[in-house]
Design a protein around this motif. Sequence first.
Motif, PDB file in Angstrom:
ATOM      1  N   ASP A 127      -7.324   5.365   0.254  1.00 30.70           N
ATOM      2  CA  ASP A 127      -6.369   5.288  -0.821  1.00 30.70           C
ATOM      3  C   ASP A 127      -6.560   6.424  -1.798  1.00 30.70           C
ATOM      4  N   CYS A 181      -4.311   2.332  -5.558  1.00 29.97           N
ATOM      5  CA  CYS A 181      -3.273   1.924  -4.601  1.00 29.97           C
ATOM      6  C   CYS A 181      -2.641   0.632  -5.104  1.00 29.97           C
ATOM      7  N   HIS A 227       0.840  -1.202   0.000  1.00 30.12           N
ATOM      8  CA  HIS A 227       0.000   0.000   0.000  1.00 30.12           C
ATOM      9  C   HIS A 227       0.872   1.248   0.000  1.00 30.12           C
ATOM     10  N   HIS A 278      -2.538  -3.343  -3.523  1.00 32.45           N
ATOM     11  CA  HIS A 278      -3.897  -3.290  -2.966  1.00 32.45           C
ATOM     12  C   HIS A 278      -4.939  -3.508  -4.068  1.00 32.45           C
TER      13      HIS A 278
HETATM   14 ZN    ZN Z   1      -4.040   0.556  -0.045  1.00 33.97          ZN
END
Ligand code: ZN
Length: 381
Positions: free
Chosen positions: A200, A158, A35, A147
Amino acid sequence: MNFTNLPQLVDMRGKLESKGTYSKRTKSITHRVWHHSLTLKNLGGSDAASFAKYHVLTLGWPGCGYTFVIEPKNIINTPNGKRARIVYANDINKRTYHVGNSNQFSLGICVAGDYRYDKMDDATLASIGELHAALVKDGIGKYDKAHNEMPGYSWKACCEYNYRDAFDWKGSKKTAKPAPAPDVYTIQEGDTLWSIAHKDGAGGVQVEDLIKANPGIDPTKLKIGQKINFGNAKDVIVQPDPKEETVSGDEVVKSIQKTLNSRYNAGLIVDGFNGPKTKSALIKSLQTELNKQFNKKLVVDGKWGAKTNAAIVTVQKGAKGNLTWILQAALYTEGFNPGSLDAIFGKATESALYKFQKAKKITADKKVGKATFTELFASKK
Ligand SMILES: [Zn+2]
């Protein structure tokens, strides 16, 4: 464990903001999920402690959502060279919230930074690579994923950095571009309207948009499996505005934007995000003050050029007033906190300036002249 022996790793398990505890995993870890934070890496809030606060106090989670947080702003000198600090935030056996229904078998690793604007530095790349190698040796996880490569999250922006550059990667080096947001989203474990809107940085998506698109839902009580509409938020997610957006919004940057608006008519959106518009407004404020106080006759265009550079006057300890405030604001937005933005060039401003000059490898004379203003304002990206 190889990872606990990394010299740049600090164990902060149990020391970060929390409310209760995450439960133990019921499945073994198969995925290492990468992330980013979408907070500029040098800002005060770009660290594990701040993410933990956000996850607990805003999202209502039991603790920081990641197992590891890599902090580019905290550089550690190790026998192997400079490394970004790695915070061990939660025990690897804890099922933290970061990828919804995949939390049970996924390890969350966050690299602090907003890589739409930040550049990934060598110390951070080295920490990603070494943490990855240690986890592989320790047998923690088999697959590396971003992610938005996890089920249900293909629309997430992300991560916006290429973690694959940091270690030997067999597949494509390209990160997945976020897919269009679905019309209807199915709530996964840990999801809140805030995490969907902000976590995000789905650019500009506000919780209010999601509430509007979902009348009657209680935003604090979402259930796994519940369906929510993206509504108007959708278009914004598909095409994130690469300019100034609300993510978690830095309060000091907000105050800078407010002052730029009221004092210099900057017309900025007060979102606490330090983007190119805020920087340009700071240059305009500097040009305005140079004209007003020193009769310099500069074009107030917000661009750093030779004429503005030539018009620079030296600012140093003891100075007071708007030029000092501009300096303090510029230092803060570069990640060097001068204490308070009080327009007085005192000890704290001098110390922030000294650190900035050292970091930029310019003469650390604690005076602000052409070289320092150039480092603060000339665009480097
Ligand atoms: Zn993330």
